[in-house]
Design a protein around this motif. Sequence first.
Motif, PDB file in Angstrom:
ATOM      1  N   ASP A 103      -6.449 -11.654  -4.987  1.00 51.72           N
ATOM      2  CA  ASP A 103      -7.224 -12.568  -5.829  1.00 51.72           C
ATOM      3  C   ASP A 103      -6.621 -12.768  -7.220  1.00 51.72           C
ATOM      4  O   ASP A 103      -7.092 -13.614  -7.979  1.00 51.72           O
ATOM      5  CB  ASP A 103      -8.658 -12.051  -5.994  1.00 51.72           C
TER       6      ASP A 103
ATOM      7  N   SER B 157     -10.316   1.396  -3.841  1.00 51.41           N
ATOM      8  CA  SER B 157      -8.924   1.778  -4.059  1.00 51.41           C
ATOM      9  C   SER B 157      -8.502   1.637  -5.517  1.00 51.41           C
ATOM     10  O   SER B 157      -7.542   2.278  -5.954  1.00 51.41           O
ATOM     11  CB  SER B 157      -8.012   0.929  -3.178  1.00 51.41           C
TER      12      SER B 157
ATOM     13  N   ARG C 211      -8.957  -7.476  -6.551  1.00 55.34           N
ATOM     14  CA  ARG C 211      -8.116  -7.364  -5.367  1.00 55.34           C
ATOM     15  C   ARG C 211      -6.781  -8.033  -5.652  1.00 55.34           C
ATOM     16  O   ARG C 211      -6.716  -9.079  -6.298  1.00 55.34           O
ATOM     17  CB  ARG C 211      -8.785  -8.031  -4.169  1.00 55.34           C
TER      18      ARG C 211
ATOM     19  N   LYS D 134     -10.592  -2.666   0.515  1.00 56.41           N
ATOM     20  CA  LYS D 134     -11.081  -1.390   0.002  1.00 56.41           C
ATOM     21  C   LYS D 134     -11.228  -1.455  -1.523  1.00 56.41           C
ATOM     22  O   LYS D 134     -10.334  -1.012  -2.260  1.00 56.41           O
ATOM     23  CB  LYS D 134     -10.128  -0.262   0.392  1.00 56.41           C
ATOM     24  N   PRO D 135     -12.350  -1.980  -2.024  1.00 55.35           N
ATOM     25  CA  PRO D 135     -12.522  -2.079  -3.473  1.00 55.35           C
ATOM     26  C   PRO D 135     -12.470  -0.727  -4.172  1.00 55.35           C
ATOM     27  O   PRO D 135     -12.114  -0.646  -5.351  1.00 55.35           O
ATOM     28  CB  PRO D 135     -13.905  -2.734  -3.615  1.00 55.35           C
TER      29      PRO D 135
ATOM     30  N   HIS E 194       0.821  -1.212   0.000  1.00 53.20           N
ATOM     31  CA  HIS E 194       0.000   0.000   0.000  1.00 53.20           C
ATOM     32  C   HIS E 194       0.858   1.268   0.000  1.00 53.20           C
ATOM     33  O   HIS E 194       1.997   1.233   0.478  1.00 53.20           O
ATOM     34  CB  HIS E 194      -0.869   0.063   1.264  1.00 53.20           C
TER      35      HIS E 194
ATOM     36  N   TYR F  60      -3.794  -2.764  -8.524  1.00 51.32           N
ATOM     37  CA  TYR F  60      -4.809  -3.690  -8.014  1.00 51.32           C
ATOM     38  C   TYR F  60      -5.499  -3.070  -6.804  1.00 51.32           C
ATOM     39  O   TYR F  60      -5.054  -2.076  -6.238  1.00 51.32           O
ATOM     40  CB  TYR F  60      -4.164  -5.018  -7.625  1.00 51.32           C
ATOM     41  N   ALA F  61      -6.602  -3.708  -6.379  1.00 54.84           N
ATOM     42  CA  ALA F  61      -7.362  -3.191  -5.249  1.00 54.84           C
ATOM     43  C   ALA F  61      -6.831  -3.731  -3.928  1.00 54.84           C
ATOM     44  O   ALA F  61      -6.421  -4.887  -3.826  1.00 54.84           O
ATOM     45  CB  ALA F  61      -8.840  -3.549  -5.400  1.00 54.84           C
ATOM     46  N   ASP F  62      -6.860  -2.879  -2.932  1.00 59.84           N
ATOM     47  CA  ASP F  62      -6.595  -3.255  -1.539  1.00 59.84           C
ATOM     48  C   ASP F  62      -7.616  -4.329  -1.144  1.00 59.84           C
ATOM     49  O   ASP F  62      -8.791  -4.259  -1.509  1.00 59.84           O
ATOM     50  CB  ASP F  62      -6.769  -1.991  -0.699  1.00 59.84           C
ATOM     51  N   ALA F  63      -7.184  -5.309  -0.356  1.00 58.93           N
ATOM     52  CA  ALA F  63      -8.069  -6.416   0.010  1.00 58.93           C
ATOM     53  C   ALA F  63      -9.342  -5.959   0.698  1.00 58.93           C
ATOM     54  O   ALA F  63     -10.396  -6.568   0.526  1.00 58.93           O
ATOM     55  CB  ALA F  63      -7.316  -7.406   0.907  1.00 58.93           C
TER      56      ALA F  63
ATOM     57  N   THR G 170      -1.090  -2.130  -4.630  1.00 61.82           N
ATOM     58  CA  THR G 170      -2.506  -1.782  -4.596  1.00 61.82           C
ATOM     59  C   THR G 170      -2.699  -0.274  -4.693  1.00 61.82           C
ATOM     60  O   THR G 170      -1.779   0.492  -4.469  1.00 61.82           O
ATOM     61  CB  THR G 170      -3.187  -2.289  -3.305  1.00 61.82           C
TER      62      THR G 170
ATOM     63  N   ASP H 215      -2.547  -8.310   2.562  1.00 63.59           N
ATOM     64  CA  ASP H 215      -1.905  -7.725   1.383  1.00 63.59           C
ATOM     65  C   ASP H 215      -0.381  -7.747   1.526  1.00 63.59           C
ATOM     66  O   ASP H 215       0.335  -7.943   0.540  1.00 63.59           O
ATOM     67  CB  ASP H 215      -2.363  -6.279   1.175  1.00 63.59           C
TER      68      ASP H 215
END
Length: 252
Positions: free
Chosen positions: A83, A74, A80, A71-72, A11, A66-69, A39, A118
């Motif tokens: 994923d 983000s 994520r 916080k979509p 992050h 990519y997205a934070d686990a 992310t 993450d």
Amino acid sequence: MALGVLGVYAHPDDEAIWTGGTLAKYAAEGARTAVLTCTWAEGVRVTELARSLEILGAGEPRLLGYADAGKPESAPGSPRFVDVPLDEAVGRVVAHIREFRPDVVLTFDGYGSSGHQDHVHTHRVTVAAVEAAGYDQLYPEAGEPWRPKALYLATIPRSVVAAHWEAVFGSPPAPGLTLPGVTDDQVSAHVDVARWAEVKWAAMHAHESEVARGASMTLLTSLPEPARAQMLANEWYRRISFTAGPHEGLLT
């Protein structure tokens, strides 16, 4: 060519919290430094990341997007990070390693330094990517092979965690509690960053939204002075070497 140091983190703000002093120190000494963040896409936190990297001397943000686990928002429309198929994520990090050609790669230890999923995933992806980057048989589309000399995993000695636990949390560690960090004998590199502590502190505070949110950044900023001074002035690592012999020119 000057020593190259590439940090790979989960992050925006991880670069400042965990290795900000190391990045600032080596940039000041003439090393090439850069940061890859797995992310978050564009937005306030990336703007803050850019400011942090400017303070640390680590260039422009490099983003996987990519997205934070948890916080979509983000990275709208992106999966994520946890994923994403491992092969995809590793290949993208390999491309950055081969493009930047670092001597040293920094990332989290196997626990993710703090246990965040993450962070743990970033560790796994980065370790695989550092190994894969040196093989011409793997990810040929990602550029010419490059093998870093060493991978440094940011961690904390358990003795440091135990010494400050009660001051931070108000009571001693509960019996049987597994503390973050590693036993002291597993720390293979210590970087004294006292001269760059104020730079690290400023880079941490560049992440204004995280300070305001009351997240882990707030915990760090509210530490008792002895603990805060120790955390700002010292950074610890487990080292995985990919070359034989002495480690002149690498982190000490």
